[in-house]
Design a protein around this motif. Structure first.
Motif, mmCIF file in Angstrom:
data_model
loop_
_atom_site.group_PDB
_atom_site.id
_atom_site.type_symbol
_atom_site.label_atom_id
_atom_site.label_comp_id
_atom_site.label_asym_id
_atom_site.label_seq_id
_atom_site.Cartn_x
_atom_site.Cartn_y
_atom_site.Cartn_z
ATOM 1 N N LEU A 37 21.604 -24.851 1.855
ATOM 2 C CA LEU A 37 20.422 -25.734 1.767
ATOM 3 C C LEU A 37 19.496 -25.231 2.962
ATOM 4 N N ILE A 38 18.009 -25.269 2.509
ATOM 5 C CA ILE A 38 17.020 -25.213 3.290
ATOM 6 C C ILE A 38 17.103 -26.295 4.366
ATOM 7 N N TYR A 39 17.234 -27.415 3.809
ATOM 8 C CA TYR A 39 17.115 -28.716 4.669
ATOM 9 C C TYR A 39 18.440 -29.336 4.546
ATOM 10 N N GLU A 44 17.754 -33.893 6.887
ATOM 11 C CA GLU A 44 16.935 -33.334 6.473
ATOM 12 C C GLU A 44 15.991 -32.796 7.373
ATOM 13 N N GLU A 45 16.431 -32.183 8.482
ATOM 14 C CA GLU A 45 15.873 -31.418 9.281
ATOM 15 C C GLU A 45 16.290 -29.857 8.691
ATOM 16 N N PRO A 46 15.226 -28.966 8.920
ATOM 17 C CA PRO A 46 15.274 -27.408 8.256
ATOM 18 C C PRO A 46 16.505 -26.835 9.027
ATOM 19 N N ILE A 47 17.330 -26.273 8.341
ATOM 20 C CA ILE A 47 18.466 -25.391 8.907
ATOM 21 C C ILE A 47 17.853 -24.081 8.982
ATOM 22 N N PRO A 48 18.084 -23.624 10.536
ATOM 23 C CA PRO A 48 17.729 -22.350 11.229
ATOM 24 C C PRO A 48 17.974 -21.075 10.034
ATOM 25 N N GLU A 49 17.246 -20.229 9.720
ATOM 26 C CA GLU A 49 17.472 -19.265 8.973
ATOM 27 C C GLU A 49 18.757 -18.493 9.436
ATOM 28 N N ARG A 51 21.184 -19.617 11.060
ATOM 29 C CA ARG A 51 22.483 -20.462 10.583
ATOM 30 C C ARG A 51 22.590 -20.284 9.218
ATOM 31 N N ARG A 52 21.723 -20.130 8.360
ATOM 32 C CA ARG A 52 21.956 -20.078 6.892
ATOM 33 C C ARG A 52 22.419 -18.706 6.533
ATOM 34 N N ILE A 53 22.117 -17.606 7.362
ATOM 35 C CA ILE A 53 22.517 -16.302 7.113
ATOM 36 C C ILE A 53 23.958 -16.165 7.474
ATOM 37 N N ALA A 54 24.315 -16.690 8.723
ATOM 38 C CA ALA A 54 25.561 -16.719 9.313
ATOM 39 C C ALA A 54 26.540 -17.411 8.536
ATOM 40 N N LYS A 59 25.521 -26.559 4.417
ATOM 41 C CA LYS A 59 24.817 -27.842 4.096
ATOM 42 C C LYS A 59 24.147 -28.555 5.156
ATOM 43 N N LEU A 60 24.728 -28.374 6.233
ATOM 44 C CA LEU A 60 24.346 -29.297 7.516
ATOM 45 C C LEU A 60 23.619 -28.370 8.543
ATOM 46 N N CYS A 61 22.714 -29.055 9.440
ATOM 47 C CA CYS A 61 22.531 -28.605 10.515
ATOM 48 C C CYS A 61 23.349 -28.538 11.417
#
Ligand SMILES: [Zn+2]
Length: 89
Positions: A37-39, A44-49, A51-54, A59-61
């Protein structure tokens, strides 16, 4: 024919609920599938890129993930304490 052992009361439903809880966590950890998820699903805070790659499928920040982890462990603590004191009547 759906045998007689199928869900037969609230207890098995409770167990089922906590099992599927665990299962969801394990699956999220075991085979993260591409749906990051991007948020954050919680705040609903944006998840840092990074973290999304790692963590593919995240789904969560970080904050909400930590909150959720500590909620899981403190829930066990409350249960243990409750049965020890057994003050509820
Ligand atoms: Zn969050």
């Amino acid at each position: 024919m759906a045998g007689g052992w199928a869900r037969d009361g609230a207890v098995s439903e409770q167990i089922e609920a906590s099992i599927s809880d665990e299962l969801a966590r394990m699956q999220a950890r075991k085979r993260p599938s591409g749906d990051s998820l991007i948020y954050c699903a919680e705040c609903e805070e944006p998840i840092p890129e990074k973290r999304r790659i790692a963590l593919p499928g995240v789904k969560l920040c970080l904050e909400c993930q930590q909150e959720r982890d500590s909620a899981f462990s403190s829930r066990g603590g409350i249960n243990r304490r409750g049965s020890k004191d057994s003050q509820q009547k």
